[in-house]
Design an enzyme around this catalytic site. Structure first.
Site, PDB file in Angstrom:
ATOM      1  CG  ASN A  10      -1.716   1.236   1.420  1.00 15.69           C
ATOM      2  OD1 ASN A  10      -1.782   2.064   0.514  1.00 15.69           O
ATOM      3  ND2 ASN A  10      -2.349   1.389   2.577  1.00 15.69           N
ATOM      4  CE  LYS A  12      -0.408   3.352   4.743  1.00 18.76           C
ATOM      5  NZ  LYS A  12      -0.505   3.522   6.188  1.00 18.76           N
ATOM      6  CG  HIS A  94      -6.107   2.029   4.952  1.00 20.87           C
ATOM      7  ND1 HIS A  94      -5.765   2.988   5.867  1.00 20.87           N
ATOM      8  CD2 HIS A  94      -5.071   1.164   4.896  1.00 20.87           C
ATOM      9  CE1 HIS A  94      -4.545   2.719   6.341  1.00 20.87           C
ATOM     10  NE2 HIS A  94      -4.106   1.613   5.764  1.00 20.87           N
ATOM     11  CD  GLU A  96      -3.415   5.646   6.616  1.00 17.85           C
ATOM     12  OE1 GLU A  96      -3.283   5.679   5.384  1.00 17.85           O
ATOM     13  OE2 GLU A  96      -2.553   5.149   7.379  1.00 17.85           O
ATOM     14  CD  GLU A 166      -3.870  -2.438   7.157  1.00 27.24           C
ATOM     15  OE1 GLU A 166      -2.760  -2.702   6.697  1.00 27.24           O
ATOM     16  OE2 GLU A 166      -4.451  -1.365   6.944  1.00 27.24           O
ATOM     17  N   GLY A 172       1.931   2.177  10.783  1.00 32.70           N
ATOM     18  CA  GLY A 172       2.917   3.252  10.687  1.00 32.70           C
ATOM     19  C   GLY A 172       3.628   3.576  11.986  1.00 32.70           C
ATOM     20  CB  SER A 208       4.398  -1.989  12.189  1.00 34.05           C
ATOM     21  OG  SER A 208       4.067  -0.630  12.434  1.00 34.05           O
TER      22      SER A 208
END
Ligand code: PGA
Length: 247
Positions: A10, A12, A94, A96, A166, A172, A208
């Site tokens: 991904n 991003k 996701h 985000e 996730e 991250g 991660s």
């Protein structure tokens, strides 16, 4: 199910034509066909990914898709448009997108159906925030997020979809979930998928994942692959993760 592990990058909001060219060439040169690899790139680079990866064992896709097929939806990209660029997968829901762009469970479910209807594998993300985890709500949150999708989509879609667990606090941060946490949540999600007639849906872990922890995470029961953010921007490390999936 002894299918090859599925490793998805991904990217991003990262990349440039120049940067991507080097990364895609390195991936193409270094990949082997016994692991299913895919990269989810920003929309403007789909044509570049298609051109660079066509004929290789690496698939490509997007990070979001509209729930709508066409119409007055400024800024949106439809699933059919993704198929025009050879996308085989798309990340949907996701964390985000959920937290920064207000995507709720119902929207995520409609996007999953839109992708699947166009023949694109939706990679549905679920995961709890740190405060939800601290309140002991992990199971409740992930099963609610998955249930919202499962009730909405066809049997056929359920069979082909991919679910990525996730945990938001692991994304991250450099701090992946523990083996025990992953085992527990994946067992729960697998059971939920089985009950819904989606026993074969692949279950990825994300948050991660790095070359250094990939082997451990990928060996956990019910982990069929990984969704990789930061580490997927480094071709060498991404290929090392693929290597770990093979071992
Ligand atoms: P990360 O991101 O690997 O950088 O933690 C994963 C993701 O957001 O999909």
């Amino acid at each position: 199910m002894a299918a090859a592990k599925y490793i998805v990058g991904n990217w991003k909001l990262h990349g440039s034509v120049q940067e991507n060219a080097a990364r895609l060439a390195a991936l193409k040169a270094g990949c082997r066909s016994d692991v299913a690899l895919a990269v989810c790139v920003p929309f403007p680079y789909l044509a570049q990914a298609q051109q660079a990866l066509q004929g290789s064992a690496i698939a490509w896709g997007a990070q979001n898709v509209s729930e709508h097929a066409k119409g007055a939806f400024t800024g949106e990209v439809s699933a059919a448009m993704l198929t025009d660029f050879g996308c085989s997968c798309v990340i949907v829901g996701h964390s985000e997108r959920r937290s920064l762009y207000g995507e709720d469970d119902a929207t995520v479910a409609r996007k999953v159906q839109a992708a699947a209807a166009a023949g694109i594998t939706p990679i549905v993300c679920v995961g709890e925030t740190l405060s939800e985890r601290e309140r002991g709500e992990t199971a409740q949150v992930v099963t609610r997020q998955l249930a919202a999708v499962l009730v909405h989509v066809s049997t056929e879609t359920k069979r082909h979809m991919v679910v990525a667990y996730e945990p938001v606090w692991a994304i991250g941060t450099g701090l992946a979930a523990s083996e025990e946490d992953v085992r527990e949540v994946h067992a729960l999600l697998r059971e939920q998928l089985e009950r819904a007639g989606a026993a074969n849906a692949r279950l990825l872990y994300g948050g991660s994942v790095k070359a250094s922890n990939a082997k451990t995470l990928l060996n956990i029961a019910n982990v069929d692959g990984a969704l990789v953010g930061g580490a997927s921007l480094n071709a060498e490390e991404f290929l090392e993760i693929a290597q770990a999936a093979r071992a």
